[in-house]
Design a protein around this motif. Structure first.
Motif, PDB file in Angstrom:
ATOM      1  N   GLY A  43      -4.963  12.175   1.385  1.00 53.46           N
ATOM      2  CA  GLY A  43      -5.682  13.387   1.723  1.00 53.46           C
ATOM      3  C   GLY A  43      -6.087  14.233   0.537  1.00 53.46           C
ATOM      4  O   GLY A  43      -6.807  15.219   0.697  1.00 53.46           O
ATOM      5  N   HIS A  44      -5.638  13.866  -0.664  1.00 47.29           N
ATOM      6  CA  HIS A  44      -5.996  14.610  -1.870  1.00 47.29           C
ATOM      7  C   HIS A  44      -7.147  13.895  -2.574  1.00 47.29           C
ATOM      8  O   HIS A  44      -7.043  12.720  -2.919  1.00 47.29           O
ATOM      9  N   VAL A  93     -10.593   3.828 -14.270  1.00 48.66           N
ATOM     10  CA  VAL A  93      -9.689   4.143 -13.165  1.00 48.66           C
ATOM     11  C   VAL A  93     -10.490   4.074 -11.879  1.00 48.66           C
ATOM     12  O   VAL A  93     -11.616   4.573 -11.810  1.00 48.66           O
ATOM     13  N   LEU A  94      -9.924   3.440 -10.873  1.00 49.01           N
ATOM     14  CA  LEU A  94     -10.604   3.362  -9.590  1.00 49.01           C
ATOM     15  C   LEU A  94      -9.583   3.390  -8.465  1.00 49.01           C
ATOM     16  O   LEU A  94      -8.380   3.203  -8.686  1.00 49.01           O
ATOM     17  N   GLY A  95     -10.090   3.647  -7.287  1.00 50.89           N
ATOM     18  CA  GLY A  95      -9.220   3.685  -6.129  1.00 50.89           C
ATOM     19  C   GLY A  95      -9.122   2.323  -5.475  1.00 50.89           C
ATOM     20  O   GLY A  95     -10.139   1.715  -5.154  1.00 50.89           O
ATOM     21  N   GLY A 125      -3.724   5.226   1.898  1.00 52.09           N
ATOM     22  CA  GLY A 125      -5.151   4.979   2.063  1.00 52.09           C
ATOM     23  C   GLY A 125      -5.747   4.413   0.789  1.00 52.09           C
ATOM     24  O   GLY A 125      -6.311   3.327   0.767  1.00 52.09           O
ATOM     25  N   GLN A 126      -5.620   5.158  -0.301  1.00 54.37           N
ATOM     26  CA  GLN A 126      -6.024   4.696  -1.620  1.00 54.37           C
ATOM     27  C   GLN A 126      -4.984   5.135  -2.640  1.00 54.37           C
ATOM     28  O   GLN A 126      -4.252   6.106  -2.440  1.00 54.37           O
ATOM     29  N   ARG A 127      -4.942   4.403  -3.734  1.00 53.61           N
ATOM     30  CA  ARG A 127      -4.148   4.842  -4.871  1.00 53.61           C
ATOM     31  C   ARG A 127      -4.961   4.571  -6.135  1.00 53.61           C
ATOM     32  O   ARG A 127      -5.853   3.729  -6.150  1.00 53.61           O
ATOM     33  N   ALA A 128      -4.659   5.327  -7.165  1.00 54.71           N
ATOM     34  CA  ALA A 128      -5.384   5.179  -8.427  1.00 54.71           C
ATOM     35  C   ALA A 128      -4.784   4.042  -9.236  1.00 54.71           C
ATOM     36  O   ALA A 128      -3.556   3.954  -9.398  1.00 54.71           O
ATOM     37  N   PHE A 182       0.083   7.980  -9.535  1.00 55.17           N
ATOM     38  CA  PHE A 182      -0.432   6.971 -10.462  1.00 55.17           C
ATOM     39  C   PHE A 182       0.724   6.152 -11.019  1.00 55.17           C
ATOM     40  O   PHE A 182       1.643   6.689 -11.640  1.00 55.17           O
ATOM     41  N   ARG A 183       0.648   4.841 -10.805  1.00 54.04           N
ATOM     42  CA  ARG A 183       1.709   3.984 -11.332  1.00 54.04           C
ATOM     43  C   ARG A 183       1.205   2.599 -11.733  1.00 54.04           C
ATOM     44  O   ARG A 183       1.956   1.810 -12.304  1.00 54.04           O
ATOM     45  N   ASP A 184      -0.037   2.280 -11.427  1.00 54.65           N
ATOM     46  CA  ASP A 184      -0.557   0.940 -11.688  1.00 54.65           C
ATOM     47  C   ASP A 184      -1.433   0.937 -12.939  1.00 54.65           C
ATOM     48  O   ASP A 184      -2.472   1.618 -12.976  1.00 54.65           O
TER      49      ASP A 184
END
Length: 656
Positions: free
Chosen positions: A526-527, A549-551, A558-561, A596-598
């Motif tokens: 949601g952010h 950087v991409l989602g 839903g998505q992560r960076a 962010f961890r990847d």
């Protein structure tokens, strides 16, 4: 400041720039009619702007001119025929050629005679499929001389992509060469052309071939029984021998000059149409007012004629301004080293260098201490202009500190044909803000809109970047073959505005920050996070050369960076430690909300030949989705390496 309509009311509150920008908006017609006086007209326009429908604007429609005449003849007639128009420097072959305005005019007029003898006239289309050699410039200007419409296709594009563009533009003539040169390899063009002709619907009746030494293939190899049905193959040199030079043909101000297909086009292509009158006025104005370039200056756009930068600032704008343009066949690194650009600047006393941030990042990666720069005298350089990708602050500071000349990040698109935002050095050199593309260029009325099209009035808050209609001269006339496609692609999202497809914000001083494409905004639980902001943080690490950087898909959020980085040359780091440090940097500057961890460390990022990172393709690979190898990719093997990095057990092949 931003008013309640979203208008940027205070770009650089005081000074000459402010007055010029304000007049370009409030007195639009008078402003551009004044600018049009710098162009030679057969029939001067009586009005600057004509509106034919709510979305159809035409600039200088009742004027008449010839763009090739403005680029060449008028300078020769003014007594400047012996001044250098074009410098060709090939790092691939060692060739160095200087052509005066008289030399270039003679070559263009003669090749225009070749095209005329092949049946090319006003409004006819010609495909130009050439490498970075002087003949590419000659062919484009020869088309303009006849009032024909050129469509340049990047040399080396696949046969299927070339065929798609042939079928859309329906050219009668195709101009090509035996091949192009890349570091360590030769690309033969003629087999690709032959295959494209077989795949296309058959509009091309003549192919003109420029032989290049050491590259196999000639027109004779494909003539006669080997030729595609109804196609005549001509040798460029032989055709020129008997050609009668052609004079400039008068065209209307809103007649098309060229069609340029946007990079990555597949299936149903999107050909951007540029007009003659608005294009000539805008580019002539831009050279003095944005780049501060005049007739005695040397301008080098280190790009390719296949892209819009090459069209605007290798071929047309410098010649319209009477300056010297540099045509470079080579790379920023590897031809032979990271000092290649500085050698060209020194050898030709380049006044302004215009290239992509990715080129500067490539140099920085290989030569982070700028040791190669010390070998050359680059004191002629008054500014380095960058565009095409977002310029991160770290790269800005590296270039600015190393070159000791202004570094200008400016923003524009294939569709606009020239800069939307810039630091207008020819009007007033404004303070630089790293990370910003500076202020709107006169003629551009920029607004930040939310998803519903309502103005975002708070400085610093991201939204959709839109330009209030009409676009200034030089913008796209439409999309080839479909007025409806133009409206649906660019004008329907926010009525009354051109939707740029980019997101960003204006600060309190009216400076624009372009943070990425609107689909580069990711939603983490949601952010909404800007990938540009995350990339800005990652490049602060001293070991990082480039990053994206991409989602990517996350079943919970839903998505992560996810970050993809390359290291500077000579950087020796523990990969686990580096990843931990990058994660901590993001937590420190963005916050834990980024989750962010990847981080994936790569040798190279996949890019187009124009230097843009293939973010969509990276995301598809990470998410395990089917993808097509983009026709614009610089090196398809990079995708295989990326696949193995994120999916170690993936098969060692690329999808069809």
């Amino acid at each position: 400041m931003i008013d309640d309509t979203g208008t940027n009311t205070a770009p650089a509150q005081t000074g000459r720039y402010r007055d010029v920008w304000r007049r370009s908006i409030d007195e639009r017609e008078d402003f551009w009619l004044d600018a049009a006086r710098a162009v030679d007209w057969v029939r001067p326009p009586s009005a600057a702007l004509t509106q034919r429908s709510p979305t159809d604007y035409r600039w200088f429609a009742d004027g008449a001119l010839n763009t090739s005449y403005n680029a060449l003849d008028r300078h020769v007639l003014a007594g400047r025929g012996n001044h250098t128009a074009l410098i060709y420097d090939s790092a691939m072959t060692g060739s160095r050629v200087r052509l005066s305005y008289s030399d270039l005019l003679e070559r263009v007029a003669r090749f225009a005679g070749v095209l005329r003898a092949a049946g090319v006239g006003r409004g006819d289309r010609v495909i130009v499929y050439l490498p970075m050699i002087p003949e590419a410039v000659v062919a484009m200007l020869a088309c303009a001389r006849l009032g024909a419409v050129h469509s340049v296709v990047f040399g080396g594009f696949s046969a299927s992509e070339l065929a798609v563009r042939i079928d859309d533009a329906r050219p009668a003539v195709l101009v090509t060469a035996s091949g192009g040169l890349e570091p360590g390899k030769t690309v033969e063009y003629l087999p690709l052309v032959q295959k494209a002709l077989e795949l296309s619907a058959g509009s091309v009746h003549t192919v003109i071939v420029r032989d290049r030494p050491a590259i196999p293939g000639s027109a004779a190899d494909y003539a006669g029984p080997a030729a595609a049905a109804g196609v005549r193959w001509l040798d460029w040199a032989h055709a020129e021998d008997g050609a009668v030079p052609a004079g400039p043909v008068t065209v209307a101000g809103d007649d098309p000059l060229y069609i340029l297909y946007t990079s990555g086009t597949t299936g149903n292509p999107k050909g951007i149409i540029r007009d003659n009158g608005g294009h000539a006025v805008a580019l002539t104005w831009s050279m003095r007012n944005i780049y501060d370039i005049g007739p005695d200056d040397v301008f080098w756009a280190a790009s390719d004629v296949g892209w819009v930068v090459g069209h605007s600032y290798i071929v047309y704008a410098p010649l319209l301004a009477g300056a010297t343009t540099v045509l470079y066949e080579g790379k920023p690194i590897g031809t032979p080293d990271a000092g290649a650009f500085w050698r060209v600047v020194q050898d030709y006393r380049v006044t302004v260098l215009f290239t992509a941030p990715t080129a500067i990042r490539a140099i920085r990666r290989v030569d982070p201490e700028l040791a190669e720069l010390a070998r050359y005298d680059v004191t002629s350089l008054t500014a380095l202009f960058l565009a095409g990708e977002r310029l991160d602050p770290e790269t800005f500071h590296w270039a600015n500190d190393g070159l000791h000349c202004p570094v200008v990040d400016h923003w524009w698109q294939t569709e606009t044909g020239w800069a939307i935002c810039a630091n207008p050095r020819g009007i007033q050199e404004l303070p630089t803000k790293p990370g910003s593309t500076a202020v709107p260029v006169p003629g551009y009325d920029i607004a930040i809109l939310d998803a519903e099209g309502q103005p975002v009035t708070k400085p610093g808050k991201d939204g959709n970047i839109a330009i209030r209609l009409p676009l200034p001269p030089g913008g796209l006339l439409g999309i080839w073959g479909g007025e409806d496609r133009f409206a649906s692609a660019y004008l329907s999202a926010f009525p009354g505005y051109y939707a740029t497809g980019d997101s960003g914000h204006l600060d309190a001083d009216g400076y624009l920050y372009v943070m990425g494409r609107t689909d580069d905004v990711i939603n983490v639980a949601g952010h909404r996070l800007s990938t540009g902001s995350l990339e800005e943080v990652l490049t602060r690490h001293p070991a990082i050369a480039e990053c994206a950087v991409l989602g990517v898909h996350d079943p919970v959020k839903g998505q992560r960076a996810a970050g993809f980085v390359t290291l500077k040359a000579g950087a020796v780091v523990d990969h686990d430690l580096l990843m931990a440090e990058l994660v901590n940097l993001v937590r420190e500057h963005i916050g834990p909300v980024a989750a962010f961890r990847d981080v994936t460390i790569l040798d190279r990022l996949p890019k187009t030949r124009s230097g843009k990172i293939l973010r969509k393709t990276i995301r598809q690979i990470v998410d395990g989705e089917p993808y097509k190898v983009p026709p614009t990719i610089e090196d398809p093997a990079v995708l295989d390496a990326l696949t193995r990095a994120v999916h170690p057990r993936a098969p060692a092949h690329l999808p069809d």
